[in-house]
Scaffold this active site. Structure first.
Site, PDB file in Angstrom:
ATOM      1  N   LYS A   1       0.820  -1.211   0.000  1.00  0.00           N
ATOM      2  CA  LYS A   1       0.000   0.000   0.000  1.00  0.00           C
ATOM      3  C   LYS A   1       0.859   1.268   0.000  1.00  0.00           C
ATOM      4  O   LYS A   1       2.052   1.258   0.292  1.00  0.00           O
ATOM      5  CB  LYS A   1      -0.938   0.001   1.218  1.00  0.00           C
ATOM      6  CG  LYS A   1      -2.041  -1.067   1.174  1.00  0.00           C
ATOM      7  CD  LYS A   1      -3.167  -0.684   0.260  1.00  0.00           C
ATOM      8  CE  LYS A   1      -4.251  -1.748   0.176  1.00  0.00           C
ATOM      9  NZ  LYS A   1      -5.042  -1.855   1.400  1.00  0.00           N
TER      10      LYS A   1
ATOM     11  N   ARG B   1      -3.995 -10.231   4.172  1.00  0.00           N
ATOM     12  CA  ARG B   1      -4.252 -10.249   2.730  1.00  0.00           C
ATOM     13  C   ARG B   1      -3.042  -9.658   2.004  1.00  0.00           C
ATOM     14  O   ARG B   1      -2.694  -8.500   2.222  1.00  0.00           O
ATOM     15  CB  ARG B   1      -5.511  -9.437   2.418  1.00  0.00           C
ATOM     16  CG  ARG B   1      -5.899  -9.366   0.945  1.00  0.00           C
ATOM     17  CD  ARG B   1      -7.139  -8.501   0.780  1.00  0.00           C
ATOM     18  NE  ARG B   1      -7.548  -8.384  -0.607  1.00  0.00           N
ATOM     19  CZ  ARG B   1      -7.085  -7.467  -1.463  1.00  0.00           C
ATOM     20  NH1 ARG B   1      -6.164  -6.591  -1.059  1.00  0.00           N
ATOM     21  NH2 ARG B   1      -7.517  -7.426  -2.706  1.00  0.00           N
TER      22      ARG B   1
END
Length: 271
Positions: free
Chosen positions: A214, A248
């Site tokens: 991210k 995840r």
């Protein structure tokens, strides 16, 4: 919690969910797995590397993403869902916030619905999930990061999501919460939500952490998306320490090893 044909001990174990993006514009691996053969090959790779769940997404949710028409998203994900379910014995999650896509995915064999908008984008989705009897992962999100007190506001938003799930008839034992790293949050907010993950346990639901590659990692380390493995591993270790049940990720092998090592150090049995 039963996901697909497998029982997950989300109270005591930490599982890795492998990401399979069948999109042309995903922020980190856009277009890599759109072709069926490549998607199935990558699925097989992730299973061998230790993924316990495969998360299939047909629409990129990178910053500034374009919302796809339902039919186009369905055309992307349904063949892949069917292909995975016919070839592999692994639970499959469908990453969508649209009721029509979710319904088509459920009919194609999806075992879990992963909604980045926490039931707040499509008001029909909660009912579709409830009727299916499937478990769901509900993420915190906002259109803009306009918070008065960040963590208090996040918990309030998630309380609304949980209330919507309960009102629709989604069973308590079929809800997973996601803090929403990278969604509706500033750089500082993203660091804080990871640092304060334990506060989400107040709801009593399993927590899924999705920080893989991210922007918070890229901004911290000044690295492009495909160079963020080490930063991701740090968030994974932190997530395990904070009691997250599912991590995840894009890079399954490395993160599975990080989970196992962290659990060994903190004295929890590894799978």
């Amino acid at each position: 919690m039963k996901i697909g044909n497998r029982e997950f001990d989300l109270a005591n174990e930490t599982y890795v969910m492998g990401i399979l993006n069948v999109t042309p514009d995903s922020f980190s691996d856009g277009g890599s797995f759109r072709e069926m053969d490549k998607a199935l090959f990558h699925t097989e790779e992730m299973i061998k590397e230790g993924a316990a769940i495969i998360d299939v997404g047909g629409e990129s949710t990178r910053p500034g993403y374009t919302i796809l028409p339902d039919e186009e998203e369905i055309e992307r994900v349904v063949p892949v869902l069917e292909g995975i379910k016919s070839r592999f014995d692994i639970p499959v999650s469908l990453d969508t916030y649209k009721s029509r896509v979710a319904l088509a995915g459920i009919q194609a064999g999806a075992d879990l619905i992963n909604d980045i908008w926490g039931l707040k984008y499509d008001k029909e989705l909660a009912g579709v999930i409830a009727k299916s009897g499937l478990p769901c992962c509900l993420m915190h999100n906002r259109k803009e990061p306009d918070y008065q007190n960040f963590m208090e506001d996040v918990l309030m938003d998630l309380s609304e999501t949980v209330a919507m799930a309960e009102a629709a008839g989604i069973e308590d034992g079929k809800i997973i919460l996601d803090p929403g790293v990278g969604f509706g949050k500033t750089y500082e907010n993203n660091l804080e939500i990871i640092r304060c993950l334990e506060e989400l346990h107040a709801f009593g639901y399993p927590i899924l952490l999705g920080a893989s590659r991210k922007s918070v990692i890229g901004l911290t380390l000044e690295l492009p998306a495909d160079k963020r493995v080490e930063g991701t591993l740090v968030t994974t270790v932190f997530g395990v320490q904070k009691g997250c049940s599912i991590i995840r990720v894009h890079d399954v092998k490395e993160n599975v090893r990080a989970v196992r090592m962290t659990r060994a150090i903190i004295g929890k049995n590894t799978e």
